[in-house]
Every structure is written in C-alpha cells, then in structure tokens.
Design a protein around this motif. Structure first.
Motif, short mmCIF file in Angstrom:
data_model
loop_
_atom_site.label_atom_id
_atom_site.label_comp_id
_atom_site.label_asym_id
_atom_site.label_seq_id
_atom_site.Cartn_x
_atom_site.Cartn_y
_atom_site.Cartn_z
N MET A 193 -6.65 -1.65 -1.90
CA MET A 193 -6.84 -0.46 -2.68
C MET A 193 -7.05 0.77 -1.80
O MET A 193 -6.51 1.84 -2.07
CB MET A 193 -8.05 -0.68 -3.60
CG MET A 193 -8.24 0.43 -4.58
SD MET A 193 -6.92 0.45 -5.77
CE MET A 193 -7.71 1.18 -7.12
N ALA A 194 -7.84 0.63 -0.72
CA ALA A 194 -8.12 1.77 0.16
C ALA A 194 -6.84 2.26 0.81
O ALA A 194 -6.67 3.47 1.01
CB ALA A 194 -9.13 1.37 1.23
N LEU A 195 -5.96 1.35 1.13
CA LEU A 195 -4.71 1.74 1.77
C LEU A 195 -3.83 2.55 0.83
O LEU A 195 -3.22 3.54 1.23
CB LEU A 195 -3.96 0.50 2.28
CG LEU A 195 -4.69 -0.33 3.34
CD1 LEU A 195 -3.95 -1.63 3.61
CD2 LEU A 195 -4.88 0.46 4.62
N SER A 196 -3.78 2.15 -0.43
CA SER A 196 -2.96 2.90 -1.39
C SER A 196 -3.58 4.27 -1.68
O SER A 196 -2.86 5.26 -1.84
CB SER A 196 -2.75 2.11 -2.68
OG SER A 196 -3.97 1.91 -3.35
N ARG A 197 -4.91 4.34 -1.74
CA ARG A 197 -5.57 5.64 -1.94
C ARG A 197 -5.31 6.58 -0.78
O ARG A 197 -5.33 7.80 -0.96
CB ARG A 197 -7.09 5.45 -2.11
CG ARG A 197 -7.50 5.03 -3.49
CD ARG A 197 -9.00 5.23 -3.70
NE ARG A 197 -9.80 4.76 -2.57
CZ ARG A 197 -10.48 3.63 -2.52
NH1 ARG A 197 -10.44 2.82 -3.54
NH2 ARG A 197 -11.18 3.31 -1.47
N ALA A 198 -5.08 6.04 0.41
CA ALA A 198 -4.81 6.86 1.59
C ALA A 198 -3.36 7.30 1.64
O ALA A 198 -2.95 7.96 2.58
CB ALA A 198 -5.17 6.09 2.86
N GLY A 199 -2.59 6.90 0.64
CA GLY A 199 -1.20 7.34 0.57
C GLY A 199 -0.21 6.40 1.23
O GLY A 199 0.94 6.76 1.43
N PHE A 200 -0.66 5.22 1.57
CA PHE A 200 0.25 4.23 2.15
C PHE A 200 1.20 3.73 1.07
O PHE A 200 0.77 3.41 -0.04
CB PHE A 200 -0.52 3.04 2.72
CG PHE A 200 -1.19 3.27 4.04
CD1 PHE A 200 -1.12 2.31 5.03
CD2 PHE A 200 -1.92 4.42 4.30
CE1 PHE A 200 -1.74 2.49 6.25
CE2 PHE A 200 -2.55 4.62 5.51
CZ PHE A 200 -2.46 3.65 6.49
N CYS A 201 2.48 3.64 1.37
CA CYS A 201 3.45 3.07 0.44
C CYS A 201 3.37 1.54 0.54
O CYS A 201 2.67 1.00 1.40
CB CYS A 201 4.85 3.57 0.74
SG CYS A 201 5.56 2.96 2.28
N ALA A 202 4.09 0.84 -0.31
CA ALA A 202 4.02 -0.62 -0.35
C ALA A 202 4.37 -1.25 0.99
O ALA A 202 3.69 -2.19 1.45
CB ALA A 202 4.94 -1.15 -1.45
#
Length: 161
Positions: A1-10
């Motif tokens: 979740m933290a990675l996606s909140r940081a704007g990381f794509c899949a």
C-alpha cells in the motif's frame, strides 16, 4: 500500500516488493513501515524502483549494526533526505552518518536535523559565505601581513614557526 501511495505503478511495486519484504523480515519491522520508508527514500534521492532492494539492504545494515531502528532511520531521512539529495550525497553515506549519530545517542528527527544543519553549513562554506572559519583564516592572514610589514617573525621556543 505504501508503495502505491508513493506513486509507484504496478511494475515498480513488483520490482520493489522483494527488497521491502527482505528488509522487513531482516529487521522485524512491518511491511508497511519498511515500504513507506523505502518508497520515500527512493523518491527523495531520485532513484528507480529497482533500487528498493539496495535501499532495503542499506536500512537493514544500518539498523542491525548501529543503535538505530528502521523507523528511526526513516524519521532521520525525512528531515535530511531532501538536503542530502540536493547536495548529491549518496544515501549510503547519509545512512552511515545516521548510524554513527544513533550510536552517540542522537536519533530520529534530532539526527536528521543535525545532519541537515551540517550540510547547510558545508554548502554555505563552499559558496564562500562568511563563517567563523573564514573569519579566523582572514584574521590569521591579516596578522601575518602585519608581522611581515614590521619585519617581525613569530617563533615558538624551539625555533619553529
């Protein structure tokens, strides 16, 4: 979740997840905490998602070899990371300094603030900004010129300058 909140794509999340999981397992910190610190560090230092494994290794090495925790390191990085990145300082060097400060009992936001202040002073000194050190050097130069004008020499009792 933290990675996606940081704007990381899949694809970036997939690339980063192994490093985050290994760091979490090695330090006992939760995946959420390690993921949050890793993603912020990657973004702050302008790194690629593939560097998450390297960041995880840095967090693990620092936390396991010094008097710090991953959470404390993350807190320190939140205060000094942008300044360090702006000064082109590698994250490895900053982590070592955070660890050394942790060993001296300076941790978390205090460590990050102190490192940020040190980087700022170095930046000012390298830009020719007036500081105590440059005043001392200039004072020494003026004293040397004055002694040269009057033809005096300053020597220690053993005859050395």
């Amino acid at each position: 979740m933290a990675l996606s909140r940081a704007g990381f794509c899949a694809d970036e999340i997939y690339a980063a997840l192994v490093g985050v999981a290994r760091a979490s397992e090695a330090t006992g910190e939760s995946l959420a905490v390690v993921g949050d610190i890793t993603s912020k560090t990657v973004r702050t230092f302008g790194l690629a998602a593939e560097d998450a494994g390297r960041i995880g290794d840095i967090l693990v090495a620092t936390a396991n070899n010094t008097n710090t925790t991953v959470s404390s390191i993350g807190n320190s990085l939140s205060f000094v990371g942008a300044q360090a990145a702006g000064a082109n300082q590698p994250v490895e060097d900053i982590a070592v300094l955070i660890g050394l400060l942790g060993d001296a009992g300076i941790q978390g936001s205090s460590a990050g603030t102190q490192l940020g202040n040190a980087l700022e002073k170095l930046k000012l000194a390298s830009a020719g900004e007036e500081s105590e050190f440059t005043s001392l050097v200039r004072g020494n130069e003026k004293a040397t010129e004055a002694f040269n004008v009057i033809g005096a020499e300053v020597r220690n009792s053993d005859g050395s300058m």
